[in-house]
Design an enzyme around this catalytic site. Structure first.
Site, PDB file in Angstrom:
ATOM      1  CD  GLU A   1      30.680   4.787  68.396  1.00 21.58           C
ATOM      2  OE1 GLU A   1      30.808   3.942  67.486  1.00 21.58           O
ATOM      3  OE2 GLU A   1      31.248   4.700  69.501  1.00 21.58           O
TER       4      GLU A   1
ATOM      5  CD  GLU B   1      37.694   7.265  69.135  1.00 23.34           C
ATOM      6  OE1 GLU B   1      36.519   7.431  69.506  1.00 23.34           O
ATOM      7  OE2 GLU B   1      38.443   6.365  69.590  1.00 23.34           O
TER       8      GLU B   1
ATOM      9  CB  SER C   1      35.418   3.960  76.717  1.00 16.11           C
ATOM     10  OG  SER C   1      35.071   5.107  77.474  1.00 16.11           O
TER      11      SER C   1
HETATM   12  O1  KIV Z   1      33.280   5.985  74.895  1.00 16.55           O
HETATM   13  C1  KIV Z   1      34.108   6.905  74.954  1.00 16.55           C
HETATM   14  O2  KIV Z   1      34.862   7.050  75.926  1.00 16.55           O
HETATM   15  C2  KIV Z   1      34.188   7.817  73.819  1.00 16.55           C
HETATM   16  C3  KIV Z   1      35.330   8.785  73.791  1.00 16.55           C
HETATM   17  C4  KIV Z   1      36.594   8.076  73.559  1.00 16.55           C
HETATM   18  C5  KIV Z   1      35.093   9.885  72.827  1.00 16.55           C
HETATM   19  O3  KIV Z   1      33.356   7.776  72.963  1.00 16.55           O
END
Ligand code: KIV
Length: 291
Positions: free
Chosen positions: A138, A205, A68
């Site tokens: 993932e 999620e 993220s």
């Molecule tokens: O990339 C991220 O921050 C995540 C979380 C939201 C679990 O995968």
């Protein structure tokens, strides 16, 4: 109790006072859930920089260097363009800034899906260059063989199922998953497959709450929810979201603060003082010694 940091110039590490607890380990995180029960829910937050890690470390069990960071730090439209270099650099900073939490680093899109050998090459590079303890990837059942391959070769893996942002182009958006029976069954099946393959924890999620509860009951490792359920074995949020750095956040985020407002007010005051020549004052300037 607040922690202060003193920079050790020989190691470039900022030493905290008081000294925090010893760093947790992946087996200790895994052992939080015993006989299907978790007494102390796991606390995980994202961290991308050394200073952020310093501030979060004592309060968390896990720090996630999430991909993220693509949107949060680099202003990218999704996590798709995030590279291994970005992840390794930010993970190394987070390891330098933390003493207590287990640091988990996301494997970016395109660095692991091709084969289990590709996944090993990417994951080992991330751990070698950053000092992080584990990777997150993932995908469900289709990644089970890779999870087992990495685990057997010394790389602990956290799984991530339900809404998987790297699959945004297949999913068509970031909406909650599991609204039909078949998809709900698949999410629970994916979690079970990762658990059997040896994942030490699984992020759930953006799934309907009953699915999160069922998956949590169905697996032996801890589940960590985000937009899932308080019944998960732990929770994670993107730190900038929960601190209120952004106006628009997903519905599942609780904004604990409005840091954006604090920053804007503070910067406006600085700009005003610079323009009025009231900053710097005598306190912030050097004068020749008298006499
Ligand atoms: O990339 C991220 O921050 C995540 C979380 C939201 C679990 O995968």
């Amino acid at each position: 109790m607040s922690t202060t940091f003193k920079l050790d110039t020989s190691t470039s590490r900022a030493n905290p006072t008081p000294q925090p607890m010893k760093r947790l380990t992946v087996p200790k995180i895994r052992a939080h859930k015993a006989d299907g029960e978790t007494k102390d829910p796991l606390v995980m937050l994202t961290a991308y920089t050394a200073r952020q890690a310093q501030l979060l470390d004592a309060h968390c069990d896990l720090l996630l260097v999430g991909d993220s960071l693509g949107q949060v730090i680099y202003g990218l439209p999704s996590t798709i363009p995030v590279t291994l270099d970005m992840m390794a650099n930010h993970a190394a900073a987070v390891v330098r800034g933390s003493y207590h939490s287990v640091v988990v680093v996301d494997m970016p899109f395109g660095s692991y899906e091709g084969s289990k050998e590709q996944a090993f090459e990417s994951a080992s590079r991330l751990l070698k260059e950053s000092g992080a303890a584990a990777v997150k990837l993932e995908g469900g059942e289709q990644m089970a063989e890779t999870v087992s391959f990495l685990n057997q070769r010394g790389i602990p893996v956290m799984g991530h199922v339900g809404l998987t942002p790297q699959a945004v182009n297949v999913l068509g958006g970031y909406m909650a998953r599991g609204r039909d029976g078949a998809e709900a069954e698949k999410i629970v099946g994916d979690a079970k497959a990762l658990d059997e393959a040896g994942a030490f924890a699984i992020v759930l999620e953006g799934v309907l709450e009953p699915i999160a509860i069922e998956a949590t009951k169905a697996v032996s490792c801890p589940t960590i929810g985000i937009g899932a359920s308080a019944q998960c074995d732990g929770q994670v949020l993107v730190t900038e979201d929960m601190l209120g750095m952004f106006e628009r956040v997903p519905r599942f985020v609780k904004k604990y603060e409005n840091i954006a407002e604090v920053i804007e007010k503070t910067v406006a005051q600085y700009a005003e003082e610079v323009r009025a020549r009231s900053f710097p004052t005598a306190d912030q300037t050097y004068q020749p010694k008298k006499g």
